[in-house]
Write an enzyme that holds these catalytic residues in place. Structure first.
Site, PDB file in Angstrom:
ATOM      1  N   ASP A   7      -5.588   3.190  -3.079  1.00  0.00           N
ATOM      2  CA  ASP A   7      -4.322   3.250  -2.360  1.00  0.00           C
ATOM      3  C   ASP A   7      -3.624   4.526  -2.827  1.00  0.00           C
ATOM      4  O   ASP A   7      -3.978   5.097  -3.866  1.00  0.00           O
ATOM      5  CB  ASP A   7      -3.497   1.999  -2.699  1.00  0.00           C
ATOM      6  CG  ASP A   7      -2.085   2.081  -2.171  1.00  0.00           C
ATOM      7  OD1 ASP A   7      -1.914   2.367  -0.967  1.00  0.00           O
ATOM      8  OD2 ASP A   7      -1.147   1.872  -2.960  1.00  0.00           O
ATOM      9  N   ASP A  36       0.395   5.618  -2.526  1.00  0.00           N
ATOM     10  CA  ASP A  36       1.709   5.459  -3.159  1.00  0.00           C
ATOM     11  C   ASP A  36       1.684   4.298  -4.159  1.00  0.00           C
ATOM     12  O   ASP A  36       1.357   3.163  -3.792  1.00  0.00           O
ATOM     13  CB  ASP A  36       2.769   5.169  -2.103  1.00  0.00           C
ATOM     14  CG  ASP A  36       2.882   6.272  -1.059  1.00  0.00           C
ATOM     15  OD1 ASP A  36       3.884   7.006  -1.089  1.00  0.00           O
ATOM     16  OD2 ASP A  36       1.971   6.388  -0.219  1.00  0.00           O
ATOM     17  N   ASP A  91      -1.955  -1.312  -5.718  1.00  0.00           N
ATOM     18  CA  ASP A  91      -0.814  -1.886  -6.455  1.00  0.00           C
ATOM     19  C   ASP A  91      -0.055  -2.909  -5.623  1.00  0.00           C
ATOM     20  O   ASP A  91       1.057  -3.290  -5.989  1.00  0.00           O
ATOM     21  CB  ASP A  91       0.144  -0.771  -6.897  1.00  0.00           C
ATOM     22  CG  ASP A  91       0.967  -0.214  -5.727  1.00  0.00           C
ATOM     23  OD1 ASP A  91       0.383  -0.014  -4.643  1.00  0.00           O
ATOM     24  OD2 ASP A  91       2.174   0.003  -5.892  1.00  0.00           O
TER      25      ASP A  91
END
Length: 211
Positions: free
Chosen positions: A9, A11, A166
């Site tokens: 991922d 960001d 995250d």
């Protein structure tokens, strides 16, 4: 299991972009003569994009007559300041070098739009083997399509990949795609066991220990 590909991922996992997104929101609020918001309150919203920031900053929904104009403006501010403070998280650069030294594929699968994703990666000098963005396909995460598309682009099997993220949507997407998932605790979302991740790491360097 033989792993030859790591997908990340963007960001909150690969790059800490929250400071510049917070700057964009607060700049917009100042332009509209409204008080700035605290960084700690903006940070958890980053994963949900500019519209979520507008909703929070102006305490409104998408039906507000100024919503579209505010959204366009926050994207303008963010684009002009996309690398003002954003940087890779501690250890990311060394992990990328280690993966490349092992001749492993690595890529980015994000819900961030293509124009912003490629601009950010270019500004920070990051060159993944594959990049799949929020508007690359009809579907984005938590749908498995972006991850499966990344695998197809690299000509690798999902079972030979790991996906690092995250957010719960990252874990859902990975599970649906048949890809083992790694949740990181240093990102923007508070990790919960109901994410059903396969592995959990506190620092990105721990990825190399898993391998």
């Amino acid at each position: 299991m033989t792993v030859n590909t790591i997908l990340f991922d963007l960001d909150g996992t690969l790059i800490d972009t929250a400071p510049d997104l917070a700057y964009a929101l607060n700049t917009l609020l100042i332009e509209n003569e409204l008080p700035e918001k605290l960084y700690k309150n903006i940070k958890p919203l980053v994963a949900f994009g500019g519209k979520a920031l507008i909703k929070y900053g102006f305490d409104c929904d998408e039906n507000h007559p100024n919503f579209l104009a505010w959204h366009r403006r926050i994207l303008e501010i963010y684009t002009d300041n996309i690398d003002r403070s954003s940087a890779t998280f501690t250890g990311v650069n060394s992990v990328i070098k280690a993966l490349e030294a092992r001749k492993m594929h690595w890529g980015v699968v994000t819900n961030k739009p293509e124009n912003l994703t490629h601009l950010l990666l270019e500004k920070l000098g990051i060159n993944p083997d594959v990049v799949v963005c929020g508007d690359t396909l009809e579907f984005n995460k938590p749908h498995p399509a972006p991850l499966l598309y990344a695998c197809a682009q690299l000509a690798v099997e999902p079972k030979s990949c790991l996906f690092v993220g995250d957010d719960k949507n990252d874990m859902l997407a990975g599970a649906s795609a048949g890809i083992k998932t790694i949740a990181v605790t240093y990102g923007y979302s508070k990790v919960s066991q109901d994410w059903n991740y396969d592995y959990l790491i506190d620092q990105v360097e721990e990825l190399m220990e898993l391998l």
